[in-house]
Design an enzyme around this catalytic site. Sequence first.
Site, PDB file in Angstrom:
ATOM      1  CG  ASP A  18      -2.058   0.956   1.127  1.00 55.10           C
ATOM      2  OD1 ASP A  18      -2.291   1.490   0.017  1.00 55.10           O
ATOM      3  OD2 ASP A  18      -2.734   1.193   2.156  1.00 55.10           O
ATOM      4  CG  HIS A  35       0.283   2.202  -9.370  1.00 54.33           C
ATOM      5  ND1 HIS A  35      -0.009   1.824  -8.083  1.00 54.33           N
ATOM      6  CD2 HIS A  35      -0.773   2.951  -9.788  1.00 54.33           C
ATOM      7  CE1 HIS A  35      -1.200   2.319  -7.737  1.00 54.33           C
ATOM      8  NE2 HIS A  35      -1.670   3.006  -8.756  1.00 54.33           N
ATOM      9  CG  LEU A 129       9.416 -17.259  -3.302  1.00 57.12           C
ATOM     10  CD1 LEU A 129       9.212 -17.256  -1.801  1.00 57.12           C
ATOM     11  CD2 LEU A 129       9.846 -15.869  -3.774  1.00 57.12           C
TER      12      LEU A 129
HETATM   13  C1  FPP Z   1      -1.671   0.270  -3.372  1.00 53.91           C
HETATM   14  O1  FPP Z   1      -1.284   1.602  -3.565  1.00 53.91           O
HETATM   15  C2  FPP Z   1      -1.196  -0.614  -4.408  1.00 53.91           C
HETATM   16  C3  FPP Z   1      -2.002  -1.223  -5.333  1.00 53.91           C
HETATM   17  C4  FPP Z   1      -3.452  -1.008  -5.418  1.00 53.91           C
HETATM   18  C5  FPP Z   1      -1.476  -2.130  -6.327  1.00 53.91           C
HETATM   19  C6  FPP Z   1      -0.124  -2.724  -6.120  1.00 53.91           C
HETATM   20  C7  FPP Z   1       0.410  -3.057  -7.454  1.00 53.91           C
HETATM   21  C8  FPP Z   1       1.712  -3.018  -7.822  1.00 53.91           C
HETATM   22  C9  FPP Z   1       2.812  -2.745  -6.896  1.00 53.91           C
HETATM   23  C10 FPP Z   1       2.109  -3.239  -9.245  1.00 53.91           C
HETATM   24  C11 FPP Z   1       1.774  -4.541  -9.895  1.00 53.91           C
HETATM   25  C12 FPP Z   1       1.997  -5.765  -9.102  1.00 53.91           C
HETATM   26  C13 FPP Z   1       2.832  -6.805  -9.409  1.00 53.91           C
HETATM   27  C14 FPP Z   1       2.815  -8.050  -8.575  1.00 53.91           C
HETATM   28  C15 FPP Z   1       3.793  -6.773 -10.536  1.00 53.91           C
HETATM   29  P1  FPP Z   1      -2.420   2.702  -3.628  1.00 53.91           P
HETATM   30  O2  FPP Z   1      -2.602   3.068  -5.059  1.00 53.91           O
HETATM   31  O3  FPP Z   1      -3.650   2.224  -2.956  1.00 53.91           O
HETATM   32  O4  FPP Z   1      -1.734   3.865  -2.843  1.00 53.91           O
HETATM   33  P2  FPP Z   1      -2.465   4.988  -1.963  1.00 53.91           P
HETATM   34  O5  FPP Z   1      -3.226   4.276  -0.873  1.00 53.91           O
HETATM   35  O6  FPP Z   1      -1.317   5.778  -1.435  1.00 53.91           O
HETATM   36  O7  FPP Z   1      -3.340   5.771  -2.887  1.00 53.91           O
END
Ligand code: FPP
Length: 250
Positions: A18, A35, A129
């Site tokens: 997150d 991201h 893993l």
């Molecule tokens: C949360 O940050 C993160 C996500 C909703 C997605 C996580 C995805 C990735 C790291 C990329 C793709 C994954 C892989 C496995 C290659 P948020 O957008 O909710 O952040 P915020 O709460 O600060 O707005």
Amino acid sequence: MANPELAIIPRHVAIIMDGNGRWANKRGLPRTIGHTKGVEAVRDTVKAAAAAGVEYLTLFAFSSENWSRPETEVNDLLGLLRKFIRRDLAELHRENVRIRIIGDRAHLKGDILPLLLEAEETTRDNTALTLVIAFNYGSRDEITRAVASIARDVAAGRLRAEDVDAMMIGERLDTSDIPDPDLIIRTSGEERLSNFLLWQAAYSELLFLPDYWPDFDRALFFDALKAYAARDRRFGGLSTKKKAPEAVAG
Ligand code: FPP
């Protein structure tokens, strides 16, 4: 393991990644950059988990609720996942990493499901893993699908209601072949599970870190393992940790 602080390695670590958006906002950058940086943290974390001897690493990549984000952001996230599979699959396979996907596969459109299935199929016999990617995943949805499949079997006379138990429910979850997580980490300072592995988290240790996901790296992963090693897991029973000699004497 040479470092005694890491003497107890969790078999399964699950992570709620997150804070990508806030990481970007803080720098005046578009959320998509957060991201993109988040994928680099994914790469570091997979390597760190394999190096530490963790057997299962589950990453919450896309929740069943994430579809409600603006279309451009949904497309960015799907694009990054696609790119990750296309670019990193060969290396993960070389590293003997097995990929498993959890989440609802039934209503996925386009090329994403075939890609995820290809990643699973290519790496199915690998023995290092296991990287579990939670995609279109929501715990309540997963439990609902499991309960519905039991209800169908009861209605069809294949199963008696009195034979339904917790083990049977566990065996019908997407994680049926995956041990429950020993440690669940959430970055970004939020302290909740957000519909992630609710059934499986019954006895997991929870670790909430202030860092945003794009800042997560090998050092923070190993710090998390140290914090886990210091926990006293009781599973509803009594402590099995050795007490300090003076405490025993007293
Ligand atoms: C949360 O940050 C993160 C996500 C909703 C997605 C996580 C995805 C990735 C790291 C990329 C793709 C994954 C892989 C496995 C290659 P948020 O957008 O909710 O952040 P915020 O709460 O600060 O707005």
